[in-house]
Design an enzyme around this catalytic site. Structure first.
Site, short mmCIF file in Angstrom:
data_model
loop_
_atom_site.label_atom_id
_atom_site.label_comp_id
_atom_site.label_asym_id
_atom_site.label_seq_id
_atom_site.Cartn_x
_atom_site.Cartn_y
_atom_site.Cartn_z
N CYS A 227 1.06 -1.29 0.07
CA CYS A 227 -0.20 0.28 0.37
C CYS A 227 0.81 1.24 -0.16
O CYS A 227 1.77 1.86 -0.82
CB CYS A 227 -0.90 -0.13 1.11
SG CYS A 227 -2.47 0.65 1.09
N HIS A 228 0.73 2.11 1.03
CA HIS A 228 1.59 3.35 0.77
C HIS A 228 3.13 3.47 1.71
O HIS A 228 3.50 4.20 1.69
CB HIS A 228 0.61 4.36 2.39
CG HIS A 228 -0.47 5.03 1.60
ND1 HIS A 228 -1.34 4.39 0.97
CD2 HIS A 228 -0.58 6.01 0.87
CE1 HIS A 228 -2.72 4.78 1.21
NE2 HIS A 228 -1.86 6.30 0.57
#
Length: 189
Positions: free
Chosen positions: A113-114
């Site tokens: 994800c991030h």
């Protein structure tokens, strides 16, 4: 999931607040079920506050502070996402150097994800194929990475294996791959 992590220690690095809960708990479960020992590492002592997107979720006790450990203490590294989590980690010099140590030592790293924001800060994405949450694309490309929109990316073009996934929906493939890769590549301490 195939692969045995018996005797393997896996660092899961998070900030004190902002980790996406499912991106912490699902890899943790996968490592534990495969016989490995996950360890929650953070930049501060005490519990970390996880989130379910933008809503507060559960708290998790920190096992070790990042300033008290090194990559030598672990066989592999997991970097969960959540927007605030990697944003905080990338401003902490010790957290960034801890991440870089895994790459320098040739130990496997899994990020979702991030989470790749921390890899950009650590200077380890240049020349690597990687995926992430779509909003990180420009950051990764500007850091010299080859960003792709795929469920799971395995990059072996550096001294360490890098596994990456885009989002919580990718967790089944991500968790299966990290167990297999950590079992195959992680050297038992």
């Amino acid at each position: 999931m195939s692969g045995s992590l018996e005797g393997r220690r896996v660092a899961v690095l998070v900030a004190p607040e902002g980790v996406e809960q499912i991106e912490l708990t699902e890899p943790w479960r996968a490592v534990t079920e495969a016989g490995g020992q996950p360890m929650l590492v953070s930049t501060a002592e005490g519990p970390v506050q996880a989130f379910d997107h933008l809503d507060r979720a559960d708290k998790f006790d920190v096992d070790r502070q990042v300033q008290d450990v090194s990559a030598d203490d672990f066989d592999a590294l997991v970097l969960p996402g959540g927007v605030a989590n990697p944003d905080q980690l990338r401003t902490d010099e010790r957290a960034v150097s801890f991440i870089r140590e895994f790459f320098d030592a040739g130990k496997p790293v899994a990020v979702i994800c991030h989470g790749p924001w921390t890899l950009v800060e650590a200077g380890v994405v240049a020349g690597r194929r990687i995926t992430s949450w779509p909003s990180l694309r420009t950051d990764i490309v500007n850091a010299g990475g080859d960003w792709v929109d795929e469920e799971l990316v395995r990059c072996d073009c550096g001294p360490s294996i890098l596994l990456s996934s885009r989002k919580p929906d990718d967790l089944p493939a991500f968790c299966d791959a990290l167990v297999q890769e950590f079992a195959a590549r992680g050297a038992t301490l």
